[in-house]
Design a protein around this motif. Sequence first.
Motif, PDB file in Angstrom:
ATOM      1  N   ALA A   1       0.828  -1.219  -0.063  1.00 37.24           N
ATOM      2  CA  ALA A   1      -0.015   0.034  -0.013  1.00 37.24           C
ATOM      3  C   ALA A   1       0.983   1.221   0.165  1.00 37.24           C
ATOM      4  O   ALA A   1       0.785   2.204  -0.567  1.00 37.24           O
ATOM      5  CB  ALA A   1      -0.833   0.077   1.318  1.00 37.24           C
ATOM      6  N   GLU A   2       1.884   1.229   0.849  1.00 36.63           N
ATOM      7  CA  GLU A   2       2.698   2.472   0.784  1.00 36.63           C
ATOM      8  C   GLU A   2       3.642   2.659  -0.313  1.00 36.63           C
ATOM      9  O   GLU A   2       3.514   3.703  -1.099  1.00 36.63           O
ATOM     10  CB  GLU A   2       3.768   2.182   2.068  1.00 36.63           C
ATOM     11  CG  GLU A   2       4.586   3.373   2.261  1.00 36.63           C
ATOM     12  CD  GLU A   2       5.702   3.027   3.465  1.00 36.63           C
ATOM     13  OE1 GLU A   2       5.845   4.105   4.157  1.00 36.63           O
ATOM     14  OE2 GLU A   2       5.984   1.992   3.665  1.00 36.63           O
TER      15      GLU A   2
ATOM     16  N   ALA B   1       1.242   3.731  -3.185  1.00 37.17           N
ATOM     17  CA  ALA B   1       0.679   5.094  -3.275  1.00 37.17           C
ATOM     18  C   ALA B   1       1.858   5.883  -3.627  1.00 37.17           C
ATOM     19  O   ALA B   1       1.508   6.679  -4.226  1.00 37.17           O
ATOM     20  CB  ALA B   1       0.180   5.087  -1.743  1.00 37.17           C
TER      21      ALA B   1
ATOM     22  N   GLU C   1       2.054   6.159  -7.482  1.00 32.30           N
ATOM     23  CA  GLU C   1       0.818   6.881  -8.005  1.00 32.30           C
ATOM     24  C   GLU C   1       1.136   8.424  -7.644  1.00 32.30           C
ATOM     25  O   GLU C   1       0.681   9.019  -8.718  1.00 32.30           O
ATOM     26  CB  GLU C   1      -0.375   6.394  -7.130  1.00 32.30           C
ATOM     27  CG  GLU C   1      -1.018   5.230  -7.587  1.00 32.30           C
ATOM     28  CD  GLU C   1      -2.172   4.683  -6.897  1.00 32.30           C
ATOM     29  OE1 GLU C   1      -2.682   3.571  -7.325  1.00 32.30           O
ATOM     30  OE2 GLU C   1      -2.038   5.195  -5.737  1.00 32.30           O
ATOM     31  N   ALA C   2       1.778   8.749  -6.673  1.00 36.55           N
ATOM     32  CA  ALA C   2       2.100  10.436  -6.307  1.00 36.55           C
ATOM     33  C   ALA C   2       3.182  10.736  -7.577  1.00 36.55           C
ATOM     34  O   ALA C   2       2.963  11.898  -7.896  1.00 36.55           O
ATOM     35  CB  ALA C   2       2.498  10.476  -4.964  1.00 36.55           C
TER      36      ALA C   2
ATOM     37  N   ASP D   1       1.151  11.048 -10.685  1.00 38.68           N
ATOM     38  CA  ASP D   1       0.065  12.457 -10.635  1.00 38.68           C
ATOM     39  C   ASP D   1       1.135  13.649 -10.999  1.00 38.68           C
ATOM     40  O   ASP D   1       0.616  14.467 -11.626  1.00 38.68           O
ATOM     41  CB  ASP D   1      -0.360  12.423  -9.421  1.00 38.68           C
ATOM     42  CG  ASP D   1      -1.402  11.526  -9.064  1.00 38.68           C
ATOM     43  OD1 ASP D   1      -1.970  10.751  -9.892  1.00 38.68           O
ATOM     44  OD2 ASP D   1      -1.893  11.229  -7.880  1.00 38.68           O
TER      45      ASP D   1
ATOM     46  N   ARG E   1      -4.510  -1.731 -11.069  1.00 38.05           N
ATOM     47  CA  ARG E   1      -4.446  -0.642 -10.079  1.00 38.05           C
ATOM     48  C   ARG E   1      -3.526   0.665 -10.769  1.00 38.05           C
ATOM     49  O   ARG E   1      -4.158   1.644 -10.970  1.00 38.05           O
ATOM     50  CB  ARG E   1      -3.639  -0.886  -8.619  1.00 38.05           C
ATOM     51  CG  ARG E   1      -3.520   0.352  -8.119  1.00 38.05           C
ATOM     52  CD  ARG E   1      -3.293  -0.026  -6.605  1.00 38.05           C
ATOM     53  NE  ARG E   1      -2.801   1.300  -5.828  1.00 38.05           N
ATOM     54  CZ  ARG E   1      -2.791   1.189  -4.543  1.00 38.05           C
ATOM     55  NH1 ARG E   1      -2.786   0.367  -3.658  1.00 38.05           N
ATOM     56  NH2 ARG E   1      -2.226   2.400  -3.642  1.00 38.05           N
TER      57      ARG E   1
ATOM     58  N   HIS F   1      -5.169   3.987 -12.459  1.00 41.42           N
ATOM     59  CA  HIS F   1      -4.982   5.503 -11.820  1.00 41.42           C
ATOM     60  C   HIS F   1      -4.254   6.281 -12.853  1.00 41.42           C
ATOM     61  O   HIS F   1      -4.638   7.521 -12.996  1.00 41.42           O
ATOM     62  CB  HIS F   1      -3.772   5.226 -10.690  1.00 41.42           C
ATOM     63  CG  HIS F   1      -3.447   6.655 -10.017  1.00 41.42           C
ATOM     64  ND1 HIS F   1      -3.863   6.957  -9.078  1.00 41.42           N
ATOM     65  CD2 HIS F   1      -2.510   7.247 -10.102  1.00 41.42           C
ATOM     66  CE1 HIS F   1      -3.633   8.037  -8.634  1.00 41.42           C
ATOM     67  NE2 HIS F   1      -2.517   8.187  -9.234  1.00 41.42           N
TER      68      HIS F   1
END
Length: 311
Positions: free
Chosen positions: A42-43, A46, A49-50, A53, A97, A101
Motif C-alpha cells: 500500500a505504501e 501510493a 501513484e504520487a 500524478d 491498479r 490510476h
Amino acid sequence: MTTTTAPLVAGIELGGTKCICILARGPDEIEAEERIPTTRPAETLAAVEAVLDRWRGFAALGIASFGPIVIDHASPQYGKISITTKPGWSGTDIAHRLAAHSGVPTGFHTDVVGAALAEARWGAGKGLADLAYVTVGTGIGVGMIAGGIPVDGLTHGELGHIRPVRLPGDDWIGNCSFHGACMEGLAAGPAIAARTGVASQDLPADHRAWDSVAHALGQLCHTLVMTGVPRRIVMGGGVMVGTPHLFPRVRAAMTKSLGGYIPLPEIALTESYIVPPVLGGRAGPLGAIVLGTQALGPDAGDVGHRVLSGR
C-alpha cells in the motif's frame, strides 16, 4: 519532410528493494527519474501513484516487476504478484491498479523480460529481435524475446529453478528453499556466500567454488540454445558484472555441455554470443519504457505484455 518523435512514456521498475520510476522517450531522452523504497504494497504503490500524478502528458505506462507475476490473460489473477517470499506482496494487484490510476495503455511484465527488451532495442542486443537476458544476482532469472516481443504462455519462464547436472563429486545441497541445488541454489549470490562464507565479489578468482558456478551457468546457456530462440545471450546481475573472470568460464562450460550439437557459427563465436549488458542498471527501467511503448502499437492486442487500457 516529416519527422517522428517517440512517445513520452512513464516506466516503473518494481524491484524487491527499490522501485525506479522514469519518464522517458528512450535512453537519451530521460526527462525525470525518481527512486522509491519497496516497503509494504500500500505504501509503495501510493508513492508510485504520487509520482505519476506529478508527471503529466505521458502516452503510456510500462511496468517491469519482480516476480513471480501472473501474465496469463485468461486468469482472474492477471496483473498480480503471485506467491512470493516478500512479506505482504503475494496477491498484490499491480497492473490493474496503476493502469486505472494513470488512465493510459499499460504494459506489464517481469523485470528480466523488461531488461531483455531494453538490451535488444538499445543495448548489447541492438538490432536483434531474438534475445535472452539472464540476471545472476540475488536470484537467477531469464527473460526471452522472439520477434521483438516476450516469449509467453501460461506463465513467464522460471529457468533459474531448473536442475543442472552436477559436477562429479559435488554433492553440496544447495541454497534454494524450494529446490536445493537448482540453478539459483547453486549459482546466485546468496548461494555462493552460503557455500563459501564469502560474498561473490570478494571471492578469489581461483576459488574452486567458481567451477561449480560456471558449470551450472554453462548448462543454463545450453538450455537457452536448445529453445532455438536467442541469437545472443546477455548476462547481467551482480555476480556476472562483478566477476568478469566468470564470462570465459561460462562460455567454455556451455561449449563443453553442447558437445558439438547445434554447430552454428553464431553460437561457436562464444565471445559475441554470451555478452555482458550495455545498459547496466538502466536495463530494467528502460525495459518498462519499451513495454509501455509497445502497448501503444497497432498490434498491441496480440502481444503478451499488454495488460489493459485506462482510457
